[in-house]
Write an enzyme that holds these catalytic residues in place. Structure first.
Site, PDB file in Angstrom:
ATOM      1  N   ASP A 100      44.012  39.204  31.791  1.00 49.30           N
ATOM      2  CA  ASP A 100      42.714  39.268  31.109  1.00 49.30           C
ATOM      3  C   ASP A 100      41.878  40.480  31.496  1.00 49.30           C
ATOM      4  O   ASP A 100      40.658  40.441  31.476  1.00 49.30           O
ATOM      5  CB  ASP A 100      41.931  37.984  31.420  1.00 49.30           C
ATOM      6  CG  ASP A 100      41.824  37.726  32.918  1.00 49.30           C
ATOM      7  OD1 ASP A 100      42.051  38.679  33.695  1.00 49.30           O
ATOM      8  OD2 ASP A 100      41.512  36.591  33.313  1.00 49.30           O
ATOM      9  N   GLU A 122      50.459  34.682  30.432  1.00 50.36           N
ATOM     10  CA  GLU A 122      49.277  33.972  30.981  1.00 50.36           C
ATOM     11  C   GLU A 122      48.203  33.835  29.898  1.00 50.36           C
ATOM     12  O   GLU A 122      47.019  34.135  30.096  1.00 50.36           O
ATOM     13  CB  GLU A 122      48.700  34.675  32.211  1.00 50.36           C
ATOM     14  CG  GLU A 122      47.758  33.815  33.044  1.00 50.36           C
ATOM     15  CD  GLU A 122      47.127  34.581  34.201  1.00 50.36           C
ATOM     16  OE1 GLU A 122      46.138  35.292  33.988  1.00 50.36           O
ATOM     17  OE2 GLU A 122      47.662  34.479  35.321  1.00 50.36           O
ATOM     18  N   GLU A 136      36.306  39.060  31.675  1.00 49.85           N
ATOM     19  CA  GLU A 136      37.665  38.547  31.456  1.00 49.85           C
ATOM     20  C   GLU A 136      37.747  37.499  30.335  1.00 49.85           C
ATOM     21  O   GLU A 136      38.725  37.472  29.593  1.00 49.85           O
ATOM     22  CB  GLU A 136      38.238  37.976  32.757  1.00 49.85           C
ATOM     23  CG  GLU A 136      38.543  39.027  33.824  1.00 49.85           C
ATOM     24  CD  GLU A 136      37.337  39.448  34.639  1.00 49.85           C
ATOM     25  OE1 GLU A 136      36.216  38.924  34.402  1.00 49.85           O
ATOM     26  OE2 GLU A 136      37.498  40.317  35.515  1.00 49.85           O
ATOM     27  N   HIS A 208      35.605  39.550  44.566  1.00 54.91           N
ATOM     28  CA  HIS A 208      35.467  40.846  43.903  1.00 54.91           C
ATOM     29  C   HIS A 208      34.933  40.768  42.471  1.00 54.91           C
ATOM     30  O   HIS A 208      34.774  41.794  41.813  1.00 54.91           O
ATOM     31  CB  HIS A 208      36.838  41.534  43.839  1.00 54.91           C
ATOM     32  CG  HIS A 208      37.770  40.881  42.849  1.00 54.91           C
ATOM     33  ND1 HIS A 208      38.499  39.771  43.146  1.00 54.91           N
ATOM     34  CD2 HIS A 208      38.038  41.178  41.556  1.00 54.91           C
ATOM     35  CE1 HIS A 208      39.206  39.414  42.081  1.00 54.91           C
ATOM     36  NE2 HIS A 208      38.943  40.248  41.102  1.00 54.91           N
ATOM     37  N   ARG A 210      32.980  40.754  38.987  1.00 58.51           N
ATOM     38  CA  ARG A 210      31.789  41.490  38.548  1.00 58.51           C
ATOM     39  C   ARG A 210      30.571  40.591  38.409  1.00 58.51           C
ATOM     40  O   ARG A 210      29.449  40.995  38.722  1.00 58.51           O
ATOM     41  CB  ARG A 210      32.051  42.187  37.203  1.00 58.51           C
ATOM     42  CG  ARG A 210      32.790  43.485  37.383  1.00 58.51           C
ATOM     43  CD  ARG A 210      33.237  44.114  36.095  1.00 58.51           C
ATOM     44  NE  ARG A 210      34.245  45.111  36.423  1.00 58.51           N
ATOM     45  CZ  ARG A 210      34.056  46.423  36.337  1.00 58.51           C
ATOM     46  NH1 ARG A 210      32.932  46.915  35.892  1.00 58.51           N
ATOM     47  NH2 ARG A 210      35.016  47.264  36.676  1.00 58.51           N
ATOM     48  N   HIS A 241      38.128  44.280  48.616  1.00 55.61           N
ATOM     49  CA  HIS A 241      38.521  44.998  47.387  1.00 55.61           C
ATOM     50  C   HIS A 241      37.889  46.400  47.393  1.00 55.61           C
ATOM     51  O   HIS A 241      36.752  46.547  47.832  1.00 55.61           O
ATOM     52  CB  HIS A 241      38.012  44.167  46.197  1.00 55.61           C
ATOM     53  CG  HIS A 241      38.592  44.562  44.870  1.00 55.61           C
ATOM     54  ND1 HIS A 241      38.216  45.715  44.223  1.00 55.61           N
ATOM     55  CD2 HIS A 241      39.503  43.968  44.080  1.00 55.61           C
ATOM     56  CE1 HIS A 241      38.879  45.798  43.072  1.00 55.61           C
ATOM     57  NE2 HIS A 241      39.675  44.751  42.966  1.00 55.61           N
TER      58      HIS A 241
HETATM   59  C1  UD1 Z   1      39.770  44.552  37.743  1.00 63.16           C
HETATM   60  C2  UD1 Z   1      39.680  43.632  36.529  1.00 63.16           C
HETATM   61  C3  UD1 Z   1      39.552  42.180  36.965  1.00 63.16           C
HETATM   62  C4  UD1 Z   1      40.639  41.807  37.959  1.00 63.16           C
HETATM   63  C5  UD1 Z   1      40.652  42.801  39.102  1.00 63.16           C
HETATM   64  C6  UD1 Z   1      41.814  42.520  40.018  1.00 63.16           C
HETATM   65  C7  UD1 Z   1      38.554  44.473  34.539  1.00 63.16           C
HETATM   66  C8  UD1 Z   1      37.254  44.792  33.891  1.00 63.16           C
HETATM   67  N1  UD1 Z   1      38.497  43.983  35.776  1.00 63.16           N
HETATM   68  O1  UD1 Z   1      38.525  44.481  38.437  1.00 63.16           O
HETATM   69  O2  UD1 Z   1      39.668  41.344  35.835  1.00 63.16           O
HETATM   70  O3  UD1 Z   1      40.353  40.524  38.461  1.00 63.16           O
HETATM   71  O4  UD1 Z   1      40.819  44.125  38.581  1.00 63.16           O
HETATM   72  O5  UD1 Z   1      41.671  43.170  41.243  1.00 63.16           O
HETATM   73  O6  UD1 Z   1      39.589  44.696  33.956  1.00 63.16           O
HETATM   74  N2  UD1 Z   1      39.298  50.895  42.899  1.00 63.16           N
HETATM   75  C9  UD1 Z   1      39.904  51.804  43.751  1.00 63.16           C
HETATM   76  N3  UD1 Z   1      41.246  51.727  43.923  1.00 63.16           N
HETATM   77  C10 UD1 Z   1      42.024  50.819  43.288  1.00 63.16           C
HETATM   78  C11 UD1 Z   1      41.406  49.892  42.439  1.00 63.16           C
HETATM   79  C12 UD1 Z   1      40.041  49.949  42.245  1.00 63.16           C
HETATM   80  O7  UD1 Z   1      39.238  52.641  44.335  1.00 63.16           O
HETATM   81  O8  UD1 Z   1      43.242  50.834  43.483  1.00 63.16           O
HETATM   82  C13 UD1 Z   1      37.832  50.977  42.691  1.00 63.16           C
HETATM   83  C14 UD1 Z   1      37.461  52.159  41.791  1.00 63.16           C
HETATM   84  O9  UD1 Z   1      36.245  52.692  42.226  1.00 63.16           O
HETATM   85  C15 UD1 Z   1      37.269  51.476  40.443  1.00 63.16           C
HETATM   86  C16 UD1 Z   1      36.657  50.163  40.881  1.00 63.16           C
HETATM   87  O10 UD1 Z   1      37.376  49.793  42.041  1.00 63.16           O
HETATM   88  O11 UD1 Z   1      36.456  52.229  39.590  1.00 63.16           O
HETATM   89  C17 UD1 Z   1      36.691  49.058  39.861  1.00 63.16           C
HETATM   90  O12 UD1 Z   1      37.976  48.927  39.287  1.00 63.16           O
HETATM   91  P1  UD1 Z   1      38.144  48.159  37.854  1.00 63.16           P
HETATM   92  O13 UD1 Z   1      39.585  48.143  37.508  1.00 63.16           O
HETATM   93  O14 UD1 Z   1      37.194  48.711  36.869  1.00 63.16           O
HETATM   94  O15 UD1 Z   1      37.623  46.713  38.117  1.00 63.16           O
HETATM   95  P2  UD1 Z   1      37.947  45.698  39.258  1.00 63.16           P
HETATM   96  O16 UD1 Z   1      36.622  45.274  39.791  1.00 63.16           O
HETATM   97  O17 UD1 Z   1      38.963  46.240  40.173  1.00 63.16           O
HETATM   98  N1  UDP Z   2      46.277  40.108  46.829  1.00 62.40           N
HETATM   99  C1  UDP Z   2      46.936  41.044  47.622  1.00 62.40           C
HETATM  100  N2  UDP Z   2      46.246  41.640  48.644  1.00 62.40           N
HETATM  101  C2  UDP Z   2      44.942  41.372  48.900  1.00 62.40           C
HETATM  102  C3  UDP Z   2      44.269  40.433  48.068  1.00 62.40           C
HETATM  103  C4  UDP Z   2      44.965  39.831  47.033  1.00 62.40           C
HETATM  104  O1  UDP Z   2      48.118  41.308  47.426  1.00 62.40           O
HETATM  105  O2  UDP Z   2      44.378  41.945  49.841  1.00 62.40           O
HETATM  106  C5  UDP Z   2      47.020  39.480  45.720  1.00 62.40           C
HETATM  107  C6  UDP Z   2      46.908  37.972  45.619  1.00 62.40           C
HETATM  108  O3  UDP Z   2      47.912  37.325  46.378  1.00 62.40           O
HETATM  109  C7  UDP Z   2      47.064  37.704  44.126  1.00 62.40           C
HETATM  110  C8  UDP Z   2      46.471  38.953  43.507  1.00 62.40           C
HETATM  111  O4  UDP Z   2      46.453  39.954  44.523  1.00 62.40           O
HETATM  112  O5  UDP Z   2      48.419  37.643  43.730  1.00 62.40           O
HETATM  113  C9  UDP Z   2      45.102  38.638  43.013  1.00 62.40           C
HETATM  114  O6  UDP Z   2      44.440  39.809  42.715  1.00 62.40           O
HETATM  115  P1  UDP Z   2      42.873  39.874  42.531  1.00 62.40           P
HETATM  116  O7  UDP Z   2      42.223  38.811  43.337  1.00 62.40           O
HETATM  117  O8  UDP Z   2      42.501  41.283  42.780  1.00 62.40           O
HETATM  118  O9  UDP Z   2      42.723  39.612  40.974  1.00 62.40           O
HETATM  119  P2  UDP Z   2      42.522  38.315  40.071  1.00 62.40           P
HETATM  120  O10 UDP Z   2      43.663  37.399  40.330  1.00 62.40           O
HETATM  121  O11 UDP Z   2      41.190  37.736  40.423  1.00 62.40           O
HETATM  122  O12 UDP Z   2      42.519  38.862  38.697  1.00 62.40           O
END
Ligand code: UD1
Ligand code: UDP
Length: 369
Positions: A100, A122, A136, A208, A210, A241
């Site tokens: 999502d 999913e 999401e 983490h 939003r 995160h």
């Molecule tokens: C995203 C998804 C969320 C999911 C989450 C899993 C959207 C809008 N959000 O949230 O549904 O639950 O991923 O973790 O699709 N960043 C890094 N390195 C990384 C990843 C992220 O630095 O490897 C930082 C960057 O500054 C980036 C910010 O995190 O801009 C946000 O990343 P983004 O993918 O927009 O949203 P998440 O909050 O990670």
């Molecule tokens: N996870 C991981 N390392 C971490 C935290 C989470 O590998 O430090 C794994 C966790 O086991 C799960 C997935 O990442 O499989 C969940 O990701 P996240 O919580 O970022 O996203 P969401 O499931 O909320 O979309």
């Protein structure tokens, strides 16, 4: 349009998509009938690469879309433009997306514009509240309207789609592929990289989302701080995160307590070993609500709503919200009251049996034959 007959593009953008798509990709790669291509949008960079390396998955196309602190609008716009180009060049016969995220929604829309059928892994998760989780829930609803195949984890998700008018023959109950990935990784006996004395109980934390930025995340952190003060014999491990909105709040409020460990995100094998070592889990993550029951760990969900209602109904997860008092009360109860704790440790795993990917591949095989 000129279509490459059996070309299936599997898309991954973020950490959870890669974990949950890995079993499908690995399974499809063993099928002689399938021409599998892997498209990484890299909405996440470091978090995505960690998972791809672990599962030995090398993207054929990498859009490298992540920017620091990316806004949803900029992310969506860049994704749509890049995807238009890739789909036009690749001309896949089908595209598979998982979950999502904004990647999933943008891919669904880009495929719709080019009349390419989408399989949604999913599918069918709903809170029926567009702002929870944000964005999401909207991403799922949009993807659900556009998908050709809906691979739902449970009967409850199937019912959600039927309720929205999706035809039953397009819905396949497969279980969640996260359990496939989890069982493979959990079978390995990998030590937690952060030493925790054997006599200490471990509370594992992630947050983490939003919709929790700002006051809710501050409440969560204050509650963890108080719990750590009141329970000096318990270790609280929080892999933080990389989103700057999360980092700033968590580091600001929790960095200086002796029994709180703030770490970088753990790679998946280490995170699974942390789940196995934990006494209980506090999280607003989606995937962890599915994994924890499979490993017999109680989960307190730091959200006001969840689309993973099955775990709540079975009593292996509890929705505690983001209020300071409620988080403290629910956690302290599980730390103090053995009966309450045991009532949440039932060995019930509502999200799958570890064979979800095989079922998805069987559906695709039939389509292509
Ligand atoms: C995203 C998804 C969320 C999911 C989450 C899993 C959207 C809008 N959000 O949230 O549904 O639950 O991923 O973790 O699709 N960043 C890094 N390195 C990384 C990843 C992220 O630095 O490897 C930082 C960057 O500054 C980036 C910010 O995190 O801009 C946000 O990343 P983004 O993918 O927009 O949203 P998440 O909050 O990670
Ligand atoms: N996870 C991981 N390392 C971490 C935290 C989470 O590998 O430090 C794994 C966790 O086991 C799960 C997935 O990442 O499989 C969940 O990701 P996240 O919580 O970022 O996203 P969401 O499931 O909320 O979309």
């Amino acid at each position: 349009m000129n279509i490459a007959t059996n070309k299936i593009i599997c898309v991954v953008g973020t950490r959870p998509e890669a974990i949950k798509m890995a079993p499908v990709i690995q399974g499809l790669q063993t099928q002689s009938w399938a021409d599998v291509r892997i498209l990484a949008t890299a909405q996440h960079r470091h978090l995505l690469d960690q998972v791809l390396n672990l599962f030995n998955i090398a993207p054929d196309i990498d859009l490298n879309i992540m920017r620091s602190n990316q806004t949803l609008t900029a992310l969506t716009a860049r994704l749509l433009l890049e995807l238009e180009n890739v789909l036009y060049i690749e001309k896949p016969a089908a595209v598979l997306v998982q979950g999502d995220t904004t990647t999933v929604m943008a891919v669904a829309l880009a495929c719709f514009y080019q009349d390419i059928p989408i399989g949604h892994v999913e599918a069918g998760l709903r809170t029926r509240d567009m702002r929870n989780p944000f964005p999401e829930e909207a991403n799922r609803v949009i993807t659900g309207k556009l998908a050709h195949w809906h691979f739902v984890p449970t009967e409850c998700s199937r019912q959600n789609l039927l309720h929205e008018g999706i035809a039953d023959e397009k819905i396949f109950i497969t279980g969640n592929t996260v359990i496939d990935a989890l069982l493979t990784v959990a079978a390995q006996d990998i030590a937690l990289p952060i030493p925790v004395a054997p006599d200490k109980r471990l509370v594992l934390i992630t947050a983490h989302r939003r919709e929790n930025f700002g006051e809710p995340l501050r409440n969560i952190c204050q509650a963890i701080r108080t719990l750590a003060q009141n329970n000096p014999e318990v270790v609280f491990l929080y892999p933080v995160h990389p989103n700057p909105n999360v980092q700033d709040t968590v580091n600001g409020l929790l960095a200086d307590r002796p029994n709180i460990i703030l770490s970088s995100p753990l790679n998946y094998v280490h995170f699974v070993s942390a789940i196995k070592r934990s006494y209980l889990i506090l999280t607003d993550s989606g995937g962890i609500q599915e994994e924890a029951p499979a490993l017999g760990k109680p989960v307190l969900v730091l959200r006001n709503e969840t689309e993973r209602s099955e775990a709540i109904e079975h009593g292996v997860a509890k929705l505690v919200g983001t209020q300071y008092e409620q988080i403290i009360a629910a956690t302290q109860l599980l730390l103090d009251d053995h009966t309450a704790y045991q009532s949440m440790v039932k060995g019930i795993s509502p999200y799958g049996d570890g064979h979800a990917a095989q079922r998805i591949i069987a559906v695709m095989r039939e389509y292509f034959s």
